[in-house]
Design a protein around this motif. Structure first.
Motif, PDB file in Angstrom:
ATOM      1  N   ARG A  71      43.285  31.312  35.557  1.00  0.00           N
ATOM      2  CA  ARG A  71      44.140  31.864  36.646  1.00  0.00           C
ATOM      3  C   ARG A  71      45.480  31.868  35.921  1.00  0.00           C
ATOM      4  O   ARG A  71      46.295  32.821  36.213  1.00  0.00           O
ATOM      5  CB  ARG A  71      44.116  31.127  37.931  1.00  0.00           C
ATOM      6  CG  ARG A  71      44.933  31.635  38.877  1.00  0.00           C
ATOM      7  CD  ARG A  71      44.097  33.052  39.381  1.00  0.00           C
ATOM      8  NE  ARG A  71      44.938  33.451  40.124  1.00  0.00           N
ATOM      9  CZ  ARG A  71      44.738  34.805  40.588  1.00  0.00           C
ATOM     10  NH1 ARG A  71      43.901  35.661  40.423  1.00  0.00           N
ATOM     11  NH2 ARG A  71      45.257  35.193  41.651  1.00  0.00           N
ATOM     12  N   MET A  78      40.696  36.750  40.084  1.00  0.00           N
ATOM     13  CA  MET A  78      39.480  35.891  40.472  1.00  0.00           C
ATOM     14  C   MET A  78      38.181  36.595  40.449  1.00  0.00           C
ATOM     15  O   MET A  78      37.324  35.843  40.179  1.00  0.00           O
ATOM     16  CB  MET A  78      39.889  35.605  42.083  1.00  0.00           C
ATOM     17  CG  MET A  78      41.019  34.468  42.249  1.00  0.00           C
ATOM     18  SD  MET A  78      40.921  34.088  43.851  1.00  0.00           S
ATOM     19  CE  MET A  78      42.189  35.122  44.246  1.00  0.00           C
ATOM     20  N   ASP A  99      34.758  33.483  46.394  1.00  0.00           N
ATOM     21  CA  ASP A  99      35.231  32.902  47.222  1.00  0.00           C
ATOM     22  C   ASP A  99      35.041  31.518  46.551  1.00  0.00           C
ATOM     23  O   ASP A  99      36.128  30.433  46.926  1.00  0.00           O
ATOM     24  CB  ASP A  99      34.602  32.868  48.541  1.00  0.00           C
ATOM     25  CG  ASP A  99      35.101  32.093  49.719  1.00  0.00           C
ATOM     26  OD1 ASP A  99      36.332  32.139  49.891  1.00  0.00           O
ATOM     27  OD2 ASP A  99      34.484  31.209  50.154  1.00  0.00           O
ATOM     28  N   ARG A 132      38.076  30.852  44.629  1.00  0.00           N
ATOM     29  CA  ARG A 132      39.428  30.580  45.581  1.00  0.00           C
ATOM     30  C   ARG A 132      39.505  29.350  45.974  1.00  0.00           C
ATOM     31  O   ARG A 132      40.368  28.697  46.083  1.00  0.00           O
ATOM     32  CB  ARG A 132      39.276  31.681  46.793  1.00  0.00           C
ATOM     33  CG  ARG A 132      40.719  31.452  47.712  1.00  0.00           C
ATOM     34  CD  ARG A 132      40.247  32.687  48.685  1.00  0.00           C
ATOM     35  NE  ARG A 132      39.265  32.334  49.651  1.00  0.00           N
ATOM     36  CZ  ARG A 132      39.298  31.234  50.438  1.00  0.00           C
ATOM     37  NH1 ARG A 132      40.458  30.655  50.890  1.00  0.00           N
ATOM     38  NH2 ARG A 132      38.494  31.218  51.548  1.00  0.00           N
ATOM     39  N   MET A 140      48.107  30.699  43.355  1.00  0.00           N
ATOM     40  CA  MET A 140      47.287  31.383  44.489  1.00  0.00           C
ATOM     41  C   MET A 140      48.342  32.579  44.935  1.00  0.00           C
ATOM     42  O   MET A 140      48.285  33.018  45.980  1.00  0.00           O
ATOM     43  CB  MET A 140      47.235  30.368  45.729  1.00  0.00           C
ATOM     44  CG  MET A 140      46.405  29.300  45.303  1.00  0.00           C
ATOM     45  SD  MET A 140      44.802  29.809  45.028  1.00  0.00           S
ATOM     46  CE  MET A 140      44.022  30.482  46.456  1.00  0.00           C
ATOM     47  N   VAL A 164      46.220  36.079  46.361  1.00  0.00           N
ATOM     48  CA  VAL A 164      44.770  35.550  46.881  1.00  0.00           C
ATOM     49  C   VAL A 164      44.156  36.681  47.237  1.00  0.00           C
ATOM     50  O   VAL A 164      42.960  36.950  47.228  1.00  0.00           O
ATOM     51  CB  VAL A 164      45.019  34.411  47.878  1.00  0.00           C
ATOM     52  CG1 VAL A 164      43.721  34.271  48.685  1.00  0.00           C
ATOM     53  CG2 VAL A 164      45.559  33.261  47.304  1.00  0.00           C
TER      54      VAL A 164
END
Length: 112
Positions: free
Chosen positions: A28, A34, A46, A49, A77, A80
């Protein structure tokens, strides 16, 4: 193999060991999406995340004051919410629902 740091150990769970957490964080930081990280490691988007959120939370809980807290945010983040690809079923359903709602609106206005 990437050595996990203390934050990765705090963010680890039974299905996401510290090594996986650290690998996700490093990818990341290299600005990989993602979705790409999830595909590469066999996770859901997810799941990626959640790993990033736990890692960020571990970093921020270690910060003593507001300035240190701001330094801990390294942009993991920042995006997102990734955009849906064109033609995605949710996106198409929303478009068609909106179009059907206003389909006869012109007829109603002309009758008045």
């Amino acid at each position: 193999m990437i050595q996990p740091d203390d934050f990765a150990r705090q963010a680890a769970r039974p299905r996401s060991p510290p090594e996986l957490v650290m690998a996700v964080v490093m990818l990341r930081r290299k600005r990989m999406s993602m979705r790409q990280i999830a595909e590469q490691h066999g996770l859901s988007m997810d799941g990626v995340r959640q790993i990033l959120l736990r890692y960020s939370k571990a970093q921020s809980s270690a910060a003593a004051d507001a300035e240190a807290d701001a330094e801990c945010d390294d942009g993991l983040m920042t995006s997102v919410r990734e955009t849906m690809p064109a033609g995605h079923p949710v996106w198409m359903n929303a478009i068609w629902t909106g179009l059907e709602r206003w389909r006869n609106f012109g007829d109603v206005v002309q009758r008045r």
